[in-house]
Write an enzyme that holds these catalytic residues in place. Structure first.
Site, PDB file in Angstrom:
ATOM      1  CG  ASP A 200     -30.151  35.219 -19.831  1.00 32.49           C
ATOM      2  OD1 ASP A 200     -30.420  34.033 -20.089  1.00 32.49           O
ATOM      3  OD2 ASP A 200     -30.893  36.177 -20.153  1.00 32.49           O
ATOM      4  CG  ASP A 202     -22.603  28.821 -20.769  1.00 34.61           C
ATOM      5  OD1 ASP A 202     -23.241  27.927 -21.373  1.00 34.61           O
ATOM      6  OD2 ASP A 202     -21.438  28.656 -20.374  1.00 34.61           O
ATOM      7  CG  ASN A 222     -26.558  24.789  -6.123  1.00 36.37           C
ATOM      8  OD1 ASN A 222     -25.506  25.420  -6.296  1.00 36.37           O
ATOM      9  ND2 ASN A 222     -26.577  23.483  -5.862  1.00 36.37           N
ATOM     10  CB  SER A 254     -55.720  30.829 -13.195  1.00 37.15           C
ATOM     11  OG  SER A 254     -56.982  30.181 -13.100  1.00 37.15           O
TER      12      SER A 254
END
Length: 544
Positions: A200, A202, A222, A254
């Site tokens: 979090d 880059d 992945n 929803s």
């Protein structure tokens, strides 16, 4: 918004979500505040009776069951403010509706007395009005709070109200340091909704991007990273390149977000000390469960006391065919979304780069809010011309921003008459203890407050139900279920009588995948022959 416990806040948010708070729809007679008060006061009375307790003990039990800290502190604030009045009136055997009118959380603005629970026997309108006035005088005699108090200003409650307000305004991850629209946090539009960010700090590293080699850094999150010592090639190059990777994205309301209120919260026979263990997580995810939805489910269910059922999704089908698709999902479902809000704002929350990211399977799902709202008329429905214009803008935006070779599935507006037809004479969770409230009663009550998620379909008036249905609909999932001996009501959320439940989500995913295989087999990418090698080397690939 609330009354005797922070449980009110949870139920209030549920009802606000149902009535599409993001669209700022109007309400009358106290609206969702009144509904939440009535449900919780009714529950307190039922708990006292079921456990042979006093009203005080029942209230304290609800607070005790809430998680320590913010939620329990808010509960105590609400008890201190409203508890004495509620106790006095319930001990006088007043109904929950009359109690909430007496403490001014329910109103009589339209001259109607909206009631969820049965009214006292042999009471006409004049004597009912006198009874309410007498209860109101008693509630004010020495211990009732100021009638104009805003519960959201109480200690503990204010923080939760601010959190709930955010849901109407922001549909991107709250904790996203690098601004790539992916997060390491699970809730607040984090990894429950979009694949977990593995870095979090880059913005060039996120789920769904094309690999940048991944010899030392997992650039697409992945879980496949490193170099094979024998070939000196990266595992991404060996096992993922050329395998036709696809992500999964939902744009919807929803239904696609999988809105679900645990029925146990309003069923006295299922109340226990662990019933609210997961309240912070549930509220922070807006009472939605995208991690179990038909589009983006990625996890098996382990909280059986709050949600249960089989799990299938388009994402899981694509990941099963190619483990290189791990974590490549985005659920941009918003409670109350309709074509106008989707085209103006919500669609712009998608995270995809035409050049650097893999193509997508996109589900565009707006199942009913364009014809559904709490207003008792048709003036707030989207016209066919507006619907066409809005969706044209949505499709053009998607076409400009998603990679080539992406595919899009568009779900049509449903025939919501199935709701009343299959549920009207069944008991809602809050009515099971005394066997006194059906879905037809609840629909009329929500309409009286003008907070129904769909005045037209959730209506005892057949003319309105027919007028609200204006388009051809897909009944395939229901028909297949009924052919197997199932009943339609078994696919609908019991708490709100409106959304598809977990079983309905699972069957929808299976139906969509079957339809793709039969009608669009060229869309479905081949099975990655390296799946077994990936699993043996990387296990769960870092999980979710």
């Amino acid at each position: 918004m609330t009354l005797s416990a922070v449980y009110f806040l949870v139920l209030s948010f549920s009802l606000v979500s149902l009535s599409s708070c993001a669209l700022q729809r109007s309400s009358v007679n106290g609206g969702s505040t009144c509904a939440a008060c009535t449900i919780v006061v009714g529950l307190v009375g039922q708990l006292a009776e079921y456990h042979n307790q006093t009203v005080v003990e029942a209230m304290e039990m609800i607070c005790k069951f809430l998680p320590e800290g913010l939620y329990r502190r808010a509960c105590q604030s609400l008890l201190e403010e409203y508890g004495a009045a509620v106790i006095e009136l319930l001990e006088d055997r007043e109904t929950a509706d009359i109690v909430c009118l007496a403490i001014d959380l329910c109103k009589r603005e339209t001259g109607q007395v909206c009631h969820l629970f049965p009214l006292p026997h042999h009471v006409d309108s004049q004597s009912l009005a006198r009874r309410i006035d007498q209860a109101r005088m008693k509630a004010q005699s020495g211990f009732h709070p100021s009638l104009q108090l805003d519960p959201c200003k109480l200690p503990g409650v204010s923080e939760i109200c601010k959190l709930i307000d955010r849901f109407a305004d922001d549909h991107l991850p709250l904790d996203d340091i690098d601004g790539d629209r992916f997060s390491k946090m699970e809730t607040l539009r984090g990894s429950s909704w979009r694949g977990k960010d593995c870095d979090d700090l880059d913005s060039h590293i996120y789920p769904g991007r094309k690999s940048m080699g991944d010899a030392e850094i997992d650039t697409n999150c992945n879980g496949i990273v490193g170099t094979d010592s024998a070939t000196r090639r990266t595992y991404e190059e060996m096992w993922c390149n050329g395998t036709q990777q696809y992500g999964t994205m939902l744009l919807g309301d929803s239904v696609g977000a999988h809105f679900h209120i645990p029925p146990a919260w309003a069923t006295v026979s299922e109340f226990n000390e662990h019933i609210f263990d997961h309240v912070p997580f549930i509220v922070e995810n807006e009472l939605d469960w995208p991690q179990f939805s038909s589009a983006t489910a990625f996890s098996n269910i382990s909280w059986l006391d709050v949600i249960d059922g089989p799990v299938h999704s388009l994402y899981l089908y694509l990941r099963e065919r190619n483990r290189c698709n791990h974590r490549d999902y985005q659920n941009i479902g918003v409670n109350g979304a309709r074509s106008s809000s989707m085209s103006d704002e919500i669609v712009k929350g998608l995270a995809r780069d035409k050049e650097h990211d893999h193509p997508l399977f996109i589900i565009h799902e707006l199942m009913g809010n364009d014809v559904c709202n709490g207003h008792p008329d048709m003036s707030h429905m989207t016209t066919p011309e507006e619907f066409y214009t809005n969706n044209k803008k949505i499709f053009e935006y998607i076409d400009e921003h998603v990679p080539p070779n992406s595919h899009m599935l568009v779900y049509g507006v449903v025939d919501g008459r199935v709701l009343f037809d299959s549920l009207h004479d069944r008991l809602i969770p809050a009515g099971k203890f005394r066997k006194d409230i059906t879905y037809a009663d609840m629909y009329d009550y929500l309409n009286c407050l003008q907070i129904s998620p769909c005045f037209g379909w959730m209506n005892t008036n057949e003319t309105w139900r027919n007028r609200t249905t204006q388009q051809d609909v897909i009944h395939d999932v229901i028909e297949e279920w009924e052919e197997k001996g199932g009943k339609t009501w078994q696919l609908i959320e019991p708490m709100d009588g409106f959304h598809p439940n977990q079983l309905g989500n699972s069957l929808a995913a299976q139906f969509v995948w079957s339809k793709l295989k039969n009608e669009h087999p060229n869309w479905i990418p081949p099975i990655n022959p390296n799946n077994k090698a990936i699993e043996q080397t990387f296990g769960d690939q870092g999980g979710y």
